[in-house]
Motif scaffolding. Structure first.
Motif, short mmCIF file in Angstrom:
data_model
loop_
_atom_site.label_atom_id
_atom_site.label_comp_id
_atom_site.label_asym_id
_atom_site.label_seq_id
_atom_site.Cartn_x
_atom_site.Cartn_y
_atom_site.Cartn_z
N ALA A 1 3.07 2.80 16.49
CA ALA A 1 3.90 2.04 15.56
C ALA A 1 5.35 2.21 16.02
CB ALA A 1 3.74 2.55 14.13
N VAL A 2 6.05 1.12 16.19
CA VAL A 2 7.46 1.18 16.58
C VAL A 2 8.26 0.24 15.70
CG1 VAL A 2 6.97 1.82 18.96
CG2 VAL A 2 7.15 -0.59 18.36
N GLN A 3 9.56 0.48 15.60
CA GLN A 3 10.43 -0.33 14.75
C GLN A 3 11.27 -1.30 15.58
OE1 GLN A 3 10.25 -0.96 11.83
NE2 GLN A 3 9.85 0.80 10.54
N TRP A 4 10.78 -1.65 16.72
CA TRP A 4 11.39 -2.74 17.49
C TRP A 4 10.25 -3.60 17.99
CZ3 TRP A 4 10.72 2.13 19.38
CH2 TRP A 4 10.10 2.28 20.61
N HIS A 5 10.48 -4.52 18.85
CA HIS A 5 9.45 -5.49 19.20
C HIS A 5 9.15 -5.53 20.70
CE1 HIS A 5 8.95 -7.04 15.19
NE2 HIS A 5 10.25 -6.92 15.06
N PRO A 6 8.50 -4.49 21.24
CA PRO A 6 8.16 -4.51 22.67
C PRO A 6 7.13 -5.57 23.02
CG PRO A 6 7.10 -2.65 21.60
CD PRO A 6 8.03 -3.26 20.59
N GLU A 7 6.40 -6.07 22.01
CA GLU A 7 5.39 -7.11 22.30
C GLU A 7 6.02 -8.40 22.80
OE1 GLU A 7 6.66 -8.04 18.11
OE2 GLU A 7 6.33 -6.21 19.25
N TRP A 8 7.30 -8.64 22.44
CA TRP A 8 7.95 -9.89 22.86
C TRP A 8 8.16 -9.96 24.37
CZ3 TRP A 8 8.16 -14.19 20.29
CH2 TRP A 8 8.06 -14.13 18.89
N VAL B 1 15.03 5.36 7.34
CA VAL B 1 13.95 4.44 7.68
C VAL B 1 12.94 5.15 8.58
CG1 VAL B 1 13.38 2.31 8.92
CG2 VAL B 1 15.38 2.39 7.44
N ILE B 2 11.66 4.99 8.26
CA ILE B 2 10.61 5.59 9.08
C ILE B 2 10.63 4.94 10.46
CG2 ILE B 2 8.11 5.86 9.37
CD1 ILE B 2 7.94 5.85 6.27
N GLU B 3 10.70 5.75 11.51
CA GLU B 3 10.72 5.24 12.89
C GLU B 3 9.45 5.58 13.65
OE1 GLU B 3 12.89 3.23 14.10
OE2 GLU B 3 14.51 3.38 12.67
N ALA B 4 8.72 6.61 13.23
CA ALA B 4 7.46 6.98 13.89
C ALA B 4 6.54 7.62 12.87
CB ALA B 4 7.72 7.94 15.04
N VAL B 5 5.24 7.41 13.05
CA VAL B 5 4.25 7.94 12.12
C VAL B 5 3.05 8.48 12.89
CG1 VAL B 5 4.85 6.37 10.23
CG2 VAL B 5 3.08 5.69 11.87
N SER B 6 2.25 9.28 12.21
CA SER B 6 0.93 9.64 12.72
C SER B 6 -0.06 9.35 11.60
CB SER B 6 0.88 11.11 13.15
OG SER B 6 1.07 11.96 12.04
N ARG C 1 0.85 -1.19 0.00
CA ARG C 1 0.00 0.00 0.00
C ARG C 1 0.89 1.24 0.00
NH1 ARG C 1 -4.81 0.46 1.80
NH2 ARG C 1 -4.84 -1.51 2.87
N ASP C 2 0.44 2.29 -0.67
CA ASP C 2 1.14 3.56 -0.59
C ASP C 2 0.67 4.26 0.68
OD1 ASP C 2 2.32 6.00 -0.80
OD2 ASP C 2 1.53 6.47 -2.79
N TRP C 3 1.42 4.10 1.76
CA TRP C 3 1.00 4.59 3.06
C TRP C 3 0.97 6.10 3.15
CZ3 TRP C 3 -1.60 2.09 6.49
CH2 TRP C 3 -1.55 0.71 6.48
N ARG C 4 1.53 6.80 2.15
CA ARG C 4 1.49 8.26 2.19
C ARG C 4 0.05 8.77 2.16
NH1 ARG C 4 5.59 9.12 -2.61
NH2 ARG C 4 4.18 7.52 -3.33
N MET C 5 -0.89 7.95 1.70
CA MET C 5 -2.30 8.35 1.66
C MET C 5 -2.91 8.34 3.07
SD MET C 5 -2.87 8.95 -1.49
CE MET C 5 -4.65 8.98 -1.60
N VAL C 6 -2.34 7.56 3.97
CA VAL C 6 -2.93 7.37 5.29
C VAL C 6 -2.02 7.88 6.41
CG1 VAL C 6 -3.87 5.64 6.90
CG2 VAL C 6 -4.18 5.36 4.44
N LEU C 7 -0.70 7.79 6.24
CA LEU C 7 0.25 8.10 7.30
C LEU C 7 1.11 9.32 6.98
CD1 LEU C 7 1.60 4.52 7.99
CD2 LEU C 7 -0.22 5.71 9.21
N LEU C 8 1.52 10.01 8.03
CA LEU C 8 2.52 11.06 7.95
C LEU C 8 3.77 10.56 8.66
CD1 LEU C 8 0.35 14.14 9.00
CD2 LEU C 8 1.16 13.60 6.70
N SER C 9 4.91 10.64 8.00
CA SER C 9 6.16 10.26 8.64
C SER C 9 6.57 11.40 9.56
CB SER C 9 7.23 10.02 7.57
OG SER C 9 8.47 9.86 8.17
N ILE C 10 6.76 11.11 10.84
CA ILE C 10 7.14 12.17 11.77
C ILE C 10 8.54 11.99 12.34
CG2 ILE C 10 4.78 12.81 12.38
CD1 ILE C 10 5.11 11.19 14.96
N ALA C 11 9.17 10.84 12.10
CA ALA C 11 10.54 10.63 12.55
C ALA C 11 11.21 9.59 11.67
CB ALA C 11 10.56 10.18 14.01
#
Length: 153
Positions: free
Chosen positions: A116-123, A101-106, A85-95
């Motif tokens: 949204a995070v680029q590591w795995h805190p769920e583990w 590499v995108i690290e945070a979005v709104s 998907r072209d996420w630019r339609m839904v997301l703004l890159s904020i970091a």
């Protein structure tokens, strides 16, 4: 919190093909972290929705979790060629990281919270204080969103 007032969080599925069969999947660890640590009700969002369908369903949720999986936000991070998907339609890159590499979005036009995070805190949400706090804070924000909606006429 009463069961009827629990926050509902949409979780965007990752599109995967196993043995030639397409699947929309979310790792169980994300669902456990949302349900057990954040105290919210996770609901899966199929990855194949059109941008219009995706925007239409976002208002039904009190929060949104983007897993960062191979078919989602930053597939190059996972060795994938490009996002489905072209996420630019839904997301703004904020970091972004120094390598771009995108690290945070709104979420554009969002009426709710997104994570949204680029590591795995769920583990380690149950064992690691910081990982758990990410989910607890997200859950609390989503619960406050529910309360705010309930107070509106």
């Amino acid at each position: 919190m009463a069961e009827g007032s629990r926050a509902i969080v949409g979780v965007l599925c990752d599109c995967q093909t196993v043995d030639g069969v397409d699947y929309d999947v979310v790792r169980a660890r994300y669902l456990e972290a949302l349900h057990l640590t954040a105290g919210v009700v996770p609901v899966l969002i199929p990855g194949g929705l059109t941008d219009k369908e995706l925007r239409g369903c976002l208002s039904a949720f009190n929060g949104l979790l983007l897993t960062g999986a191979a078919s989602n936000v930053s597939p190059s991070r996972y060795g994938g060629p490009k996002a489905l998907r072209d996420w630019r339609m839904v997301l703004l890159s904020i970091a972004r990281s120094v390598d771009g590499v995108i690290e945070a979005v709104s979420v554009k036009e969002a009426t709710t919270f997104a994570a949204a995070v680029q590591w795995h805190p769920e583990w380690f949400h149950a064992e690691d204080l910081l990982s758990g706090e990410i989910f607890r804070a997200f859950g609390e924000a989503c619960h406050l969103h529910v309360k705010g909606k309930m107070l509106q006429p």
